[in-house]
Design a protein around this motif. Structure first.
Motif, PDB file in Angstrom:
ATOM      1  N   VAL A 185      14.699  90.319  43.619  1.00 58.32           N
ATOM      2  CA  VAL A 185      13.971  89.638  44.686  1.00 58.32           C
ATOM      3  C   VAL A 185      12.464  89.760  44.485  1.00 58.32           C
ATOM      4  O   VAL A 185      11.701  88.835  44.766  1.00 58.32           O
ATOM      5  N   GLU A 186      12.009  90.909  43.969  1.00 57.32           N
ATOM      6  CA  GLU A 186      10.579  91.140  43.811  1.00 57.32           C
ATOM      7  C   GLU A 186       9.929  90.151  42.841  1.00 57.32           C
ATOM      8  O   GLU A 186       8.755  89.814  42.990  1.00 57.32           O
ATOM      9  N   ALA A 187      10.674  89.684  41.851  1.00 61.13           N
ATOM     10  CA  ALA A 187      10.073  88.890  40.786  1.00 61.13           C
ATOM     11  C   ALA A 187       9.526  87.569  41.296  1.00 61.13           C
ATOM     12  O   ALA A 187       8.460  87.114  40.853  1.00 61.13           O
TER      13      ALA A 187
ATOM     14  N   HIS B 206       4.603  81.294  51.711  1.00 59.27           N
ATOM     15  CA  HIS B 206       4.587  81.768  50.325  1.00 59.27           C
ATOM     16  C   HIS B 206       4.541  80.535  49.430  1.00 59.27           C
ATOM     17  O   HIS B 206       5.512  79.777  49.340  1.00 59.27           O
TER      18      HIS B 206
ATOM     19  N   GLY C  23       3.634  94.945  37.508  1.00 58.64           N
ATOM     20  CA  GLY C  23       4.513  93.938  38.084  1.00 58.64           C
ATOM     21  C   GLY C  23       5.969  94.156  37.717  1.00 58.64           C
ATOM     22  O   GLY C  23       6.309  95.075  36.963  1.00 58.64           O
ATOM     23  N   ARG C  24       6.812  93.308  38.266  1.00 59.40           N
ATOM     24  CA  ARG C  24       8.258  93.399  38.035  1.00 59.40           C
ATOM     25  C   ARG C  24       8.846  92.036  37.711  1.00 59.40           C
ATOM     26  O   ARG C  24       8.413  91.004  38.244  1.00 59.40           O
ATOM     27  N   GLU C  25       9.834  92.045  36.824  1.00 55.36           N
ATOM     28  CA  GLU C  25      10.643  90.870  36.537  1.00 55.36           C
ATOM     29  C   GLU C  25      12.050  91.136  37.060  1.00 55.36           C
ATOM     30  O   GLU C  25      12.468  92.283  37.198  1.00 55.36           O
TER      31      GLU C  25
ATOM     32  N   SER D 257       1.071  89.669  35.005  1.00 52.68           N
ATOM     33  CA  SER D 257       2.185  90.615  35.010  1.00 52.68           C
ATOM     34  C   SER D 257       2.427  90.985  33.553  1.00 52.68           C
ATOM     35  O   SER D 257       2.433  90.118  32.672  1.00 52.68           O
TER      36      SER D 257
ATOM     37  N   LYS E 151       8.206  86.842  44.015  1.00 54.44           N
ATOM     38  CA  LYS E 151       6.939  87.032  44.715  1.00 54.44           C
ATOM     39  C   LYS E 151       5.774  87.177  43.742  1.00 54.44           C
ATOM     40  O   LYS E 151       4.615  86.965  44.119  1.00 54.44           O
ATOM     41  N   GLU E 152       6.092  87.549  42.473  1.00 56.86           N
ATOM     42  CA  GLU E 152       5.041  87.633  41.448  1.00 56.86           C
ATOM     43  C   GLU E 152       4.475  86.244  41.124  1.00 56.86           C
ATOM     44  O   GLU E 152       3.419  86.133  40.506  1.00 56.86           O
TER      45      GLU E 152
ATOM     46  N   PRO F 119      15.129  94.720  39.729  1.00 52.32           N
ATOM     47  CA  PRO F 119      13.757  94.637  39.207  1.00 52.32           C
ATOM     48  C   PRO F 119      13.606  95.428  37.914  1.00 52.32           C
ATOM     49  O   PRO F 119      14.172  96.515  37.760  1.00 52.32           O
TER      50      PRO F 119
END
Length: 483
Positions: free
Chosen positions: A456-458, A134, A451-453, A242, A460-461, A441
């Motif tokens: 954990v997901e953020a 990543h 997208g998400r802020e 995003s 990866k954005e 998120p």
């Protein structure tokens, strides 16, 4: 502006006055930049990402800088909060609490950056070892709004820095000061030149930033129509985007709810921050058999809301942030009345304070087809809509092009989860409203964004996934055969 580690004037020499919405007079002056300023900032960010000291830092080294920045922000929370109060008129006590909380974003992502682990993939060929990495996406152009410039920038910045990206930030021309002050704190924390850059000015330079070929990702918070234009412009270069956009969020009160608690939540949802939040609970859906009681309690509590100086501890509602937004909110009040809604309270410029102060306003007799129920007002205007049963509540709540947030007020645990699962929104609160966390998120369904802020997901954005194939046998293979 802040470009390549230095505070610099705009190349044009022009400036913009930043008005204090409470006093109605300028309190700060910032450069009115042009496209050449954007080009310089992007070049600095590109060099820092490609070959500067930042490009050679490990995730652990970046984490140390993030933790130090968090400590500096905690130390200077009072000063940063005062800047935002002067810029956009929000309550000092709200801004202070916000800035005191924001260091947690940097601590959280400091602990996450060194855990961006790839994976090994079982290969279908015995002579290949396959794994993933990543990697940071590159140079990020962050375009931020005037309502919560610090908070909504840090939603992007903490995750992006942890991933290893560099930034060029274009704040709103109405509220640039706190972003420039934040730049000083990044420098103090030891971030290398070019990692964080700020260009200030009118919207045209934001458009140039979005279309810049050396920008790898655009992170935007603002109005939905602007977000659509940004997505279209970014597509010319296949720039990643995003988008955290608008909302028309339903706040649903069922007849078994604690009315006092629910009304308090409704007040927080729409009149907190003078209604100038994307997640504002601007549609209050109330079950018919308690509708009159809820409206009575709501009007009674709204009558006690104290308008005044945002710096005063007793103030509960500050001014609308700027003249264009004031005019927009007043126009929607006229629209609601013309459509047949009843103004149960407020509905005018405050007669005592004048200026940009609008009374907290409640409209009853609203149906979901009215513009006041479908379009984002972004001000202290509440539309109260009755519903008969759970099925109708869900239908009304989801009958919108937006899907950012929603809330359910009930003491029935089964109904609470059942309804929450059926609401088309990125965030749903149960017996609460307007709560966010660095760990959860945040983002929208439908026209409320992409997208998400946070969470954990953020992070990866701000990364790209790379697959690596390692041939193990060393044999010469047929060059005209795949694999």
């Amino acid at each position: 502006m802040y470009i390549n580690g230095e505070m610099v004037p705009g190349l044009s020499g022009r400036t913009i006055k930043s008005d204090d919405p409470f006093k109605g007079e300028p309190w700060a002056v910032v450069p009115d930049g042009n496209n050449a300023d954007v080009d310089a900032a992007v070049a600095a960010a590109r060099q820092a990402f490609d070959s500067g000291p930042w490009s050679r830092m490990t995730a652990m080294e970046r984490a140390r800088l993030l933790r130090k920045l968090g400590d500096i922000i905690a130390r200077d929370a009072e000063e940063l909060a005062r800047c935002e109060c002067r810029d956009n008129g929000k309550l000092y006590r709200e801004m202070l609490g916000q800035w005191q909380y924001l260091p947690e974003w940097f601590y959280y992502y400091a602990g996450m950056g060194d855990k961006l682990q790839g994976s090994t993939i079982p290969s279908d060929r015995p002579n290949f070892f396959i794994y993933t990495r990543h990697e940071p996406i590159g140079v990020v152009g962050a375009v931020t709004p005037w309502n919560s410039p610090g908070l909504l920038l840090i939603f992007k910045l903490a995750a992006g820095l942890a991933a290893g990206c560099t930034f060029v930030v274009k704040p709103s021309e109405f509220t640039s000061v706190s972003t420039l002050e934040l730049a000083k704190r990044l420098e103090e924390a030891g971030f290398p030149p070019g990692v964080f850059n700020v260009v200030t000015g009118q919207g045209s330079i934001g458009a140039h930033l979005v279309e810049h070929p050396d920008i790898d990702k655009i992170a935007f918070t603002g109005a939905t129509e602007t977000g659509k234009r940004i997505a279209a412009s970014a597509a010319k270069n296949l720039t990643r985007v995003s988008l955290e956009l608008g909302g028309k969020s339903p706040n649903v009160i069922f007849d078994d709810a604690d009315i006092e608690v629910a009304v308090n939540g409704a007040i927080a949802g729409i009149f907190g921050a003078t209604g100038q939040t994307c997640m504002a609970g601007s549609r209050l859906l109330v079950q018919k058999n308690i509708y009159d009681r809820v409206v009575e309690h709501l009007v009674k509590r709204t009558q006690t809301i104290k308008l005044g100086d945002p710096m005063a501890e007793s103030t509960e509602l500050g001014p609308v942030a700027n003249e264009p937004q004031f005019a927009k909110v007043m126009e929607y009040i006229d629209i609601a009345k013309a459509e047949g809604a009843t103004c149960a309270y407020g509905g005018q410029r405050d007669p005592e304070l004048g200026g940009n102060f609008i009374q907290p306003t409640i409209f009853t007799g609203v149906h979901n087809g009215m513009r006041i129920a479908q379009e984002e007002v972004f001000g202290p205007i509440l539309a109260v809509i009755p519903f008969e049963n759970e099925e109708e509540a869900i239908a009304i709540a989801n009958d919108t092009r937006f899907g950012l947030a929603a809330a359910v007020w009930t003491q029935n645990v089964h109904r609470a989860h059942r309804v929450a699962h059926q609401l088309n929104a990125g965030t749903v609160w149960i017996n609460a409203y307007r709560v966010v966390s660095y760990a959860a998120p945040f983002g929208g369904f439908k026209e409320s964004g992409l997208g998400r802020e946070n969470g954990v997901e953020a992070i990866k954005e701000f990364t790209e996934t790379k697959s690596v194939f390692v041939e193990l046998s060393g044999e010469v293979r047929d060059p005209f055969r795949l694999g």
